[in-house]
Enzyme design. Structure first.
Site, short mmCIF file in Angstrom:
data_model
loop_
_atom_site.label_atom_id
_atom_site.label_comp_id
_atom_site.label_asym_id
_atom_site.label_seq_id
_atom_site.Cartn_x
_atom_site.Cartn_y
_atom_site.Cartn_z
N ASP A 280 -12.42 -9.89 -1.20
CA ASP A 280 -13.84 -9.73 -0.81
C ASP A 280 -14.67 -8.93 -1.64
O ASP A 280 -14.23 -7.76 -2.20
CB ASP A 280 -14.01 -9.47 0.68
CG ASP A 280 -12.84 -8.24 1.06
OD1 ASP A 280 -12.93 -7.42 0.48
OD2 ASP A 280 -12.77 -8.26 2.30
N GLU B 93 -6.37 -10.48 -1.58
CA GLU B 93 -7.28 -10.14 -0.19
C GLU B 93 -8.78 -10.12 -0.86
O GLU B 93 -9.78 -9.40 -0.29
CB GLU B 93 -6.85 -9.06 0.20
CG GLU B 93 -5.47 -9.06 0.85
CD GLU B 93 -5.11 -7.96 1.47
OE1 GLU B 93 -5.79 -6.90 2.08
OE2 GLU B 93 -3.91 -7.55 1.83
N GLU C 202 0.74 -1.00 -0.02
CA GLU C 202 -0.02 -0.07 0.19
C GLU C 202 0.72 1.24 0.07
O GLU C 202 0.70 2.02 1.02
CB GLU C 202 -0.93 0.04 1.32
CG GLU C 202 -2.01 -0.98 1.26
CD GLU C 202 -2.80 -1.22 2.39
OE1 GLU C 202 -2.86 -0.50 3.07
OE2 GLU C 202 -3.90 -2.12 2.12
N HIS D 158 -10.40 -5.67 -2.60
CA HIS D 158 -11.40 -5.28 -1.82
C HIS D 158 -12.39 -4.67 -2.57
O HIS D 158 -12.14 -3.29 -2.85
CB HIS D 158 -10.93 -4.61 -0.53
CG HIS D 158 -10.09 -5.36 0.32
ND1 HIS D 158 -10.50 -6.59 0.96
CD2 HIS D 158 -8.74 -5.13 0.40
CE1 HIS D 158 -9.29 -6.98 1.70
NE2 HIS D 158 -8.31 -6.07 1.50
N ASN E 122 1.87 -5.08 -3.01
CA ASN E 122 0.69 -5.46 -2.93
C ASN E 122 0.02 -4.17 -2.58
O ASN E 122 0.42 -3.23 -1.76
CB ASN E 122 0.51 -6.53 -1.85
CG ASN E 122 -0.91 -7.20 -1.57
OD1 ASN E 122 -1.18 -7.62 -2.27
ND2 ASN E 122 -1.43 -6.83 -0.17
C1 XIL Z 1 -6.77 -6.11 8.10
C2 XIL Z 1 -7.21 -7.20 8.84
O1 XIL Z 1 -8.29 -8.03 8.21
C3 XIL Z 1 -7.82 -6.81 10.07
O2 XIL Z 1 -8.01 -7.64 10.87
C4 XIL Z 1 -7.14 -5.65 10.91
O3 XIL Z 1 -7.77 -5.21 11.87
C5 XIL Z 1 -6.59 -4.64 9.67
O4 XIL Z 1 -5.84 -5.13 8.51
N1 XIL Z 1 -5.16 -4.43 3.38
C6 XIL Z 1 -4.37 -5.37 4.00
C7 XIL Z 1 -4.54 -6.24 5.01
O5 XIL Z 1 -3.15 -5.48 3.45
O6 XIL Z 1 -3.46 -6.45 5.85
C8 XIL Z 1 -5.72 -5.59 5.87
O7 XIL Z 1 -6.19 -6.59 6.79
C9 XIL Z 1 -6.99 -5.23 4.80
C10 XIL Z 1 -6.69 -4.11 4.01
#
Ligand code: XIL
Length: 299
Positions: free
Chosen positions: A237, A235, A127, A206, A169
């Site tokens: 969702d 990741e 990020e 996401h 990432n």
């Molecule tokens: C999130 C987790 O799912 C949570 O449990 C935590 O509180 C915050 O982080 N991007 C990422 C992940 O790279 O590490 C994050 O995970 C979600 C967004």
């Protein structure tokens, strides 16, 4: 095939899940995770605050719990994540400049040495780009340590574990027509041209009202792969868990030879960091959602 992992394996891909160590004593959770997935990412346990809570004192208790559960159940592990503006321990948040730079490389070396030879791919940097239309780097203590912090992180990572694939990432970089995506693309192209060691790019994926799925995601994956890196969905969702959108994402990965796998960010909706979005493949009672069937049919 009858599970996501076995179906993905037919094309030499993985289908992974984020695992939270605190849920490993929930047998509904572990039975689904073990049955369906063949790759694991620790949801929080390998992050900076978890692995180096005090400067110079590494703690791999929770990370190893996730790692050992995965390996004992025959799964590969993605490492997440080594250099990030978020979830830094307090001691690191207060550092800057050369001292922070040294702490960053020491952290990368310490964690990757512990897991040397055990992690298929590491999210080395997470990020680093700003949201919105600027295409700029995100402001952070790491960025203020000098614009070269990302390549320094990747070089330290290659030295620490030469066998691991090294990934960049990020989120909201799925739409090809976005400034953030184009900025990330320019960085990866530059790294490949200059020989900075980068092997893969992870697209968090996401998807929600603010970052809706767009069918040009396939173009994004293809464009990055053409630079000579593996790509993966790291990741996944989807707010509301539209079966059609889950199928589209799956088909986009399958369409790109260098798309090596998909990871969903949790098992059941109740396990999600955004549970109110009901964004995952399993209901709270462990039953399969329509999106599950859509993904399995697509694989
Ligand atoms: C999130 C987790 O799912 C949570 O449990 C935590 O509180 C915050 O982080 N991007 C990422 C992940 O790279 O590490 C994050 O995970 C979600 C967004």
């Amino acid at each position: 095939e009858s599970t996501l992992g076995a179906a993905a394996a037919q094309s030499d891909r993985y289908f992974g899940v984020a695992i939270a160590s605190g849920r490993l004593n929930d047998s509904v959770y572990t039975s689904i995770a073990n049955r369906e997935f063949n790759s694991v990412t620790a949801e929080n346990e390998m992050k900076i605050d978890a692995t180096q809570p005090q400067r110079g004192q590494f703690n791999f208790t929770a990370g190893d719990r996730v790692y050992n559960w995965a390996v004992q159940n025959g799964k590969q592990v993605r490492g997440h994540t080594l250099a990030w503006h978020s979830q830094q321990p307090g001691w690191m948040q207060s550092l800057s400049g050369g001292e922070l730079r040294r702490a960053m490389t020491d952290h990368i070396t310490g964690v990757m040495t512990h897991y040397r030879g055990k992690i298929v791919e590491w999210d080395v940097v997470n990020e680093a780009f700003a949201d919105g239309g600027s295409g700029a780097r995100r402001d952070s203590n790491l960025q203020r340590s000098g614009n070269d912090w990302i390549e320094v992180a990747f070089r330290a990572a290659r030295a620490a574990d030469p066998a691991a694939k090294l990934c960049y990432n990020d989120y909201n970089v799925e739409n090809w027509n976005s400034a953030k995506t184009q900025a990330m693309y320019a960085m990866v192209r530059d790294f490949k041209q200059r020989g900075v060691p980068i092997d893969c790019v992870g697209f968090q994926a996401h998807f929600n009202e603010g970052n809706p799925y767009n069918s040009n995601f396939r173009t994004t994956l293809q464009s990055f792969a053409a630079l000579g890196v593996d790509v993966s969905v790291t990741e996944l969702d989807i707010q509301g868990a539209s079966p059609a959108t889950f199928a589209n994402v799956t088909n986009d990965c399958l369409a790109v030879a260098r798309c090596v796998g998909i990871t969903v960010w949790g098992v059941r909706d109740s396990d999600s960091w955004r549970s109110h979005h009901t964004p995952l493949l399993f209901n709270n009672d462990g039953s399969k959602k329509p999106a599950y069937d859509a993904v399995l049919n697509a694989l």
